[in-house]
Design a protein around this motif. Sequence first.
Motif, PDB file in Angstrom:
ATOM      1  N   TYR A  26       0.915  -1.211  -0.104  1.00 21.74           N
ATOM      2  CA  TYR A  26      -0.100   0.045  -0.040  1.00 21.74           C
ATOM      3  C   TYR A  26       0.684   1.144   0.060  1.00 21.74           C
ATOM      4  CZ  TYR A  26      -3.434  -3.399   1.634  1.00 21.74           C
ATOM      5  OH  TYR A  26      -4.006  -4.775   1.811  1.00 21.74           O
ATOM      6  N   GLU A  27       0.573   2.220  -1.008  1.00 23.89           N
ATOM      7  CA  GLU A  27       1.054   3.522  -0.694  1.00 23.89           C
ATOM      8  C   GLU A  27       0.663   4.307   0.218  1.00 23.89           C
ATOM      9  OE1 GLU A  27       3.751   4.807  -2.658  1.00 23.89           O
ATOM     10  OE2 GLU A  27       4.288   2.991  -3.479  1.00 23.89           O
ATOM     11  N   VAL A  28       1.188   4.629   1.238  1.00 22.75           N
ATOM     12  CA  VAL A  28       0.199   5.242   2.210  1.00 22.75           C
ATOM     13  C   VAL A  28       1.079   6.750   2.790  1.00 22.75           C
ATOM     14  CG1 VAL A  28      -0.279   5.153   4.828  1.00 22.75           C
ATOM     15  CG2 VAL A  28      -0.199   2.985   3.553  1.00 22.75           C
ATOM     16  N   THR A  29       0.205   7.796   2.861  1.00 21.96           N
ATOM     17  CA  THR A  29       0.694   9.118   3.066  1.00 21.96           C
ATOM     18  C   THR A  29       0.052   9.278   4.743  1.00 21.96           C
ATOM     19  OG1 THR A  29       0.077   9.918   0.895  1.00 21.96           O
ATOM     20  CG2 THR A  29       0.214  11.585   2.740  1.00 21.96           C
ATOM     21  N   LEU A  30       1.186   9.343   5.469  1.00 19.96           N
ATOM     22  CA  LEU A  30       0.879   9.255   6.708  1.00 19.96           C
ATOM     23  C   LEU A  30       0.489  10.425   7.391  1.00 19.96           C
ATOM     24  CD1 LEU A  30       4.460   7.791   7.819  1.00 19.96           C
ATOM     25  CD2 LEU A  30       2.328   6.547   7.620  1.00 19.96           C
ATOM     26  N   ASP A  31      -0.102  10.484   8.577  1.00 16.16           N
ATOM     27  CA  ASP A  31      -0.737  11.639   9.044  1.00 16.16           C
ATOM     28  C   ASP A  31       0.177  11.936  10.263  1.00 16.16           C
ATOM     29  OD1 ASP A  31      -3.026  11.942   7.723  1.00 16.16           O
ATOM     30  OD2 ASP A  31      -4.327  10.965   9.396  1.00 16.16           O
ATOM     31  N   ALA A  32       0.250  13.389  10.818  1.00 12.60           N
ATOM     32  CA  ALA A  32       0.882  13.639  11.926  1.00 12.60           C
ATOM     33  C   ALA A  32       0.299  13.080  13.218  1.00 12.60           C
ATOM     34  CB  ALA A  32       1.108  15.237  12.153  1.00 12.60           C
ATOM     35  N   ASN A  33       1.136  12.528  14.112  1.00 12.02           N
ATOM     36  CA  ASN A  33       0.734  12.042  15.135  1.00 12.02           C
ATOM     37  C   ASN A  33       0.026  13.169  16.212  1.00 12.02           C
ATOM     38  OD1 ASN A  33       0.472  10.552  17.730  1.00 12.02           O
ATOM     39  ND2 ASN A  33       2.020   9.250  17.347  1.00 12.02           N
ATOM     40  N   GLU A  34      -0.907  13.099  16.566  1.00  9.81           N
ATOM     41  CA  GLU A  34      -1.826  14.425  17.375  1.00  9.81           C
ATOM     42  C   GLU A  34      -1.287  14.388  18.769  1.00  9.81           C
ATOM     43  OE1 GLU A  34      -5.824  13.284  17.010  1.00  9.81           O
ATOM     44  OE2 GLU A  34      -5.716  13.861  14.860  1.00  9.81           O
ATOM     45  N   ASP A  35      -0.678  13.063  19.395  1.00 10.60           N
ATOM     46  CA  ASP A  35      -0.584  13.177  20.864  1.00 10.60           C
ATOM     47  C   ASP A  35       1.086  12.965  20.932  1.00 10.60           C
ATOM     48  OD1 ASP A  35      -3.217  12.662  21.413  1.00 10.60           O
ATOM     49  OD2 ASP A  35      -3.271  10.594  21.144  1.00 10.60           O
ATOM     50  N   ASP A  36       1.840  12.720  20.093  1.00  3.73           N
ATOM     51  CA  ASP A  36       3.339  12.657  20.093  1.00  3.73           C
ATOM     52  C   ASP A  36       3.812  12.886  18.909  1.00  3.73           C
ATOM     53  OD1 ASP A  36       5.681  12.075  21.394  1.00  3.73           O
ATOM     54  OD2 ASP A  36       5.250  10.310  21.804  1.00  3.73           O
ATOM     55  N   GLU A  37       5.418  13.251  18.899  1.00  4.98           N
ATOM     56  CA  GLU A  37       6.151  13.285  17.778  1.00  4.98           C
ATOM     57  C   GLU A  37       5.823  11.948  16.908  1.00  4.98           C
ATOM     58  OE1 GLU A  37      10.029  14.194  18.774  1.00  4.98           O
ATOM     59  OE2 GLU A  37       9.531  16.151  19.815  1.00  4.98           O
ATOM     60  N   GLY A  38       6.347  12.104  15.572  1.00  4.92           N
ATOM     61  CA  GLY A  38       6.270  11.069  14.715  1.00  4.92           C
ATOM     62  C   GLY A  38       5.218  10.811  14.077  1.00  4.92           C
ATOM     63  N   ALA A  39       4.853   9.883  13.049  1.00  6.35           N
ATOM     64  CA  ALA A  39       3.600   9.707  12.319  1.00  6.35           C
ATOM     65  C   ALA A  39       2.673   9.005  12.859  1.00  6.35           C
ATOM     66  CB  ALA A  39       4.171   9.397  10.802  1.00  6.35           C
ATOM     67  N   PHE A  40       1.342   8.908  11.957  1.00  7.67           N
ATOM     68  CA  PHE A  40       0.132   8.176  12.346  1.00  7.67           C
ATOM     69  C   PHE A  40      -0.125   7.297  11.360  1.00  7.67           C
ATOM     70  CE2 PHE A  40      -4.191   7.774  13.402  1.00  7.67           C
ATOM     71  CZ  PHE A  40      -4.186   6.711  14.386  1.00  7.67           C
ATOM     72  N   LEU A  41      -0.297   5.844  11.578  1.00  9.04           N
ATOM     73  CA  LEU A  41      -0.635   4.952  10.294  1.00  9.04           C
ATOM     74  C   LEU A  41      -2.038   4.769  10.186  1.00  9.04           C
ATOM     75  CD1 LEU A  41       0.413   3.282   8.115  1.00  9.04           C
ATOM     76  CD2 LEU A  41       0.734   1.466   9.720  1.00  9.04           C
ATOM     77  N   GLY A  42      -2.840   4.743  11.605  1.00  9.76           N
ATOM     78  CA  GLY A  42      -4.233   4.671  11.536  1.00  9.76           C
ATOM     79  C   GLY A  42      -4.517   3.387  11.767  1.00  9.76           C
TER      80      GLY A  42
END
Length: 601
Positions: free
Chosen positions: A410-426
Amino acid sequence: MNTLLWVLVGFVVYSAVALFLQTRGYLPAGVRFQGPLTTLHTKRGRAFLNWLAGPRRFWRAWSNVGVGIALVVMVGTFVILVLQGVSILRNPPQPTVVNQPRNFLVIPGVNDFLPLSVAPEILFGLLVGLVVHEGGHGLLCRVEDIDIESMGLVFLTVLPIGAFVEPDEESQRAADRGSRSRMFAAGVTNNFAVTLVAFALLFGPVIGAIGVAPGVAVDDAYGGSPAAAAGIDAGDRITAVDGRSVATDADLDAALLGTAARDVEVTVDDGAGPETVTVSRSLIIAGSIGGNPADLTVDPNEDPIRVTAVNGTEVYTRTGFQAATENRTFARLSTSAGERVIPVGAYVTRVIPDRPLAAAGAPTDAPLIVTRVGDARVTSAADLGRELAAMRGGQTVEVRAWTDGAMETYEVTLDANEDDEGAFLGVSLFRGTSGLVLTDFGTQAYPAGTYLELLGGDGGPGSQTLSGGPADSMLGRVYVALILPLASVVLGVPNFPGFTPAVTNFYQVSGPLGGFGDLAFILANVLFWTAWINLQLGLFNCIPGYPLDGGRILRAATEAVVSRLPVERPYAVVRTVTTGVGLAMLASLLLLVFGPTLLGG
């Protein structure tokens, strides 16, 4: 025969003996029995109440505040219980340990969330609550010139469960509605006042003097694990591995992963001083999720399933397991339950709709196993978490995953992690590898620092934020303290028993209370359970149903409203309203206690 059945048998025997003694006239006139309930009646103490009632204006103002608080709590209790009852009727919940009838009894050892070790503190808190509650009724009787017939205590067999003040019926009827309302509200007002005082002392100087002791607190060791075989058990603190100091569970994990040696030297402190033991590691499966690709189920009452080899290579540690699977998407596991071939990766229990992985086309109705993110090989939930922490929102990466019997990209565009640094995959993850919790050590950490931080103290480096984070306000901390005995259900960590001897090795006392030693823990325990019990007593007595204080206040308030209405039979209206509310409360309580068992199946 289970514990609850033994308790019921005891009630029957006690009631029979009490009835025999009462009918034969062997008991004093002040002792009365109603089944397993025993009441002790006395007229002593009325002179003291007359003296204490001297500043009448102050006590009336105090109780007027209590009436307002009681009315607010009554309305909230009514709404919550009715909505809960309706919810149970519409969607009966499955019986769980939380909604078992025995867990509505505040009896340590019978209630699964109240260990027998805290019985003295709970009993003390209950006695304090009963004295201030009924003392408040008696005091306001004298303030409002209502005569007292008798006072006393109520016992469930030999366990004190209540106290009472019997106002003279004629004198009570002669008092106005305001006087009666203040008298009825005085008990819960005092319970709430004791709660606030006890929590203020606990959250302030007492918790402020308690800190986390060095090392990793051990809540338990898995049966048959290497740690258990080495004698490491609940109540121990692990302070070093192969001479490397460890302060948190993450430190312990890093120290174990940092060496491939099968045998490690572990420094353990059980409260009597440090000692070094040798742990001979082996790889076991300590937990599993249903539907895992290995089709393995862990039974905590049986010997653990052991992993002896991966792809024909003998393994003893997680480091060896990672090395054996680093360049292989699939692995052949040799276990004590037979051989299994599985995809190795992070087990995703749920792909969240409308979030990055779902938007890239991943199914949301089936679990999947993530094996690669970008260029990084992923062998566990911890690997996936580390990789995402190093990425950023808006970054596009390839995610490889095994789902429905096939490998997908899957080609995934990550979201910003709302609670911490880094990225969110969902995604929601199951800890471990491919739905299995692998360990080469076998201890479960006790979140001593997290509990201390939730109570307003310094949790140290090992604490973690739970369910909204540490409470920053007095009200928030009161709520947290209320649910801590149910922490395994609400917060997903072991239930907090207070500062009992089983866990005091995880803490240390300093500052002004440093010289008190273990007495500081006893004080903290007494304050915690006294506040907890008094809050429960106050809330329960605010339920608007007779004969509870809330039901009596409801009657007085209804009379006050109906008296201003143009109705021919005001008494009938009052009786209809109070009876209807009382029956609704009774039905809701019965559904809350017995509904899951009777309706949930």
